[in-house]
Scaffold this active site. Structure first.
Site, PDB file in Angstrom:
ATOM      1  N   TYR A  14      -2.086  -1.181  10.434  1.00 15.59           N
ATOM      2  CA  TYR A  14      -2.009  -1.333   8.972  1.00 15.59           C
ATOM      3  C   TYR A  14      -0.679  -0.785   8.455  1.00 15.59           C
ATOM      4  CZ  TYR A  14      -3.702  -1.329   4.125  1.00 15.59           C
ATOM      5  OH  TYR A  14      -3.854  -1.566   2.780  1.00 15.59           O
ATOM      6  N   SER A  71       0.865  -1.181   0.000  1.00 14.83           N
ATOM      7  CA  SER A  71       0.000   0.000   0.000  1.00 14.83           C
ATOM      8  C   SER A  71       0.895   1.221   0.000  1.00 14.83           C
ATOM      9  CB  SER A  71      -0.876  -0.013   1.257  1.00 14.83           C
ATOM     10  OG  SER A  71      -1.475   1.252   1.497  1.00 14.83           O
TER      11      SER A  71
END
Length: 248
Positions: free
Chosen positions: A143, A130
């Site tokens: 995350y 990401s």
């Protein structure tokens, strides 16, 4: 378009979102795909449609993965989840869960796949990271930590696999139009004190120069290239699909 005829590809989280788009692209290029997903029914439906196999698996249960052996030419570590909380309110069990699924499980799957790849002299590890593997955002401690860790794991895999014909790379999209992103909207609205219908514009598209969500097929297109013969010299790399977010 890459020719993956005769190759076997395993995609985690392959029943929806980015994983589904990758499975469809790989199957169209001739690969035999295995759809690994927590939702067994959805995995079987996709596998039947693409002429592949389904593997119903809970990647949060990492102990059984320690004895696993995977015979696959291409491994796409894509499965993930999100939990949005400020650090003082972030439940420790949720933090641990995200790291198990998005860092520990990819390590164990890579570990299981490398011996066969080494024997055949070919392997492609594709880690769906990401932009949060390169940048941080508030309220996403687990995350961001998991994706930063995945970036490091991918680079170590690249160094160890280089002599055996194995490459390892990361793809870093910004917000992708997937169920995972849609599930964040309510939490983002609450934490930022804005209406839900303003989250995409005011939170998700603030940093990218191109004011648009990424489409799953755009991520799959890059994954397809990384899976093919033409990318043999590409390893240990991080490819952004973030509309210019990381250019800042």
């Amino acid at each position: 378009m890459a020719d993956l005829s005769g190759r076997r590809a395993l995609i985690t989280g392959g029943a929806s979102g980015i994983g589904l788009a990758c499975a469809e692209a790989f199957a169209a290029a001739g690969a035999h795909v295995t759809i690994a997903d927590l939702n067994g029914e959805a995995a079987r439906s996709v596998a039947d449609r693409l002429g592949g196999e389904a593997w119903e698996v809970d990647l949060s249960q990492t102990a059984p993965l320690g004895d696993l052996r995977l015979d696959t030419d291409i491994l796409v570590n894509n499965a993930g989840l999100q939990h949005v909380r400020a650090i003082p309110e972030f439940e420790p069990e949720s933090f641990a869960l995200l790291l198990r699924i998005m860092l520990e499980a990819p390590f164990l799957l890579i570990r299981a796949a490398l011996p066969g790849m080494y024997e055949r002299g070919f392997g492609r590890i594709i880690n769906v990271s990401s932009v949060h593997g390169l940048r941080a955002s508030e309220f996403k401690s687990a995350y961001v930590a998991a994706k930063h860790g995945l970036e490091g794991l991918s680079k170590v895999t690249a160094l160890e696999g280089a002599a055996h014909g194995v490459t390892s790379n990361c793809i870093e999209p910004s917000y992708v139009r997937t169920p995972l992103v849609e599930k964040q909207i309510a939490d983002q609205a609450r934490l930022h004190g804005i209406p839900e219908d303003e989250v995409v514009e005011k939170i998700m598209l603030t940093e990218p120069a191109i004011k648009s969500l990424v489409e799953p097929e755009e991520v799959a297109g890059l994954a397809l290239w990384l899976a093919g013969e033409g990318s043999r010299m590409v390893t240990g790399a991080s490819y952004t699909i973030d509309g210019g977010w990381s250019a800042r």
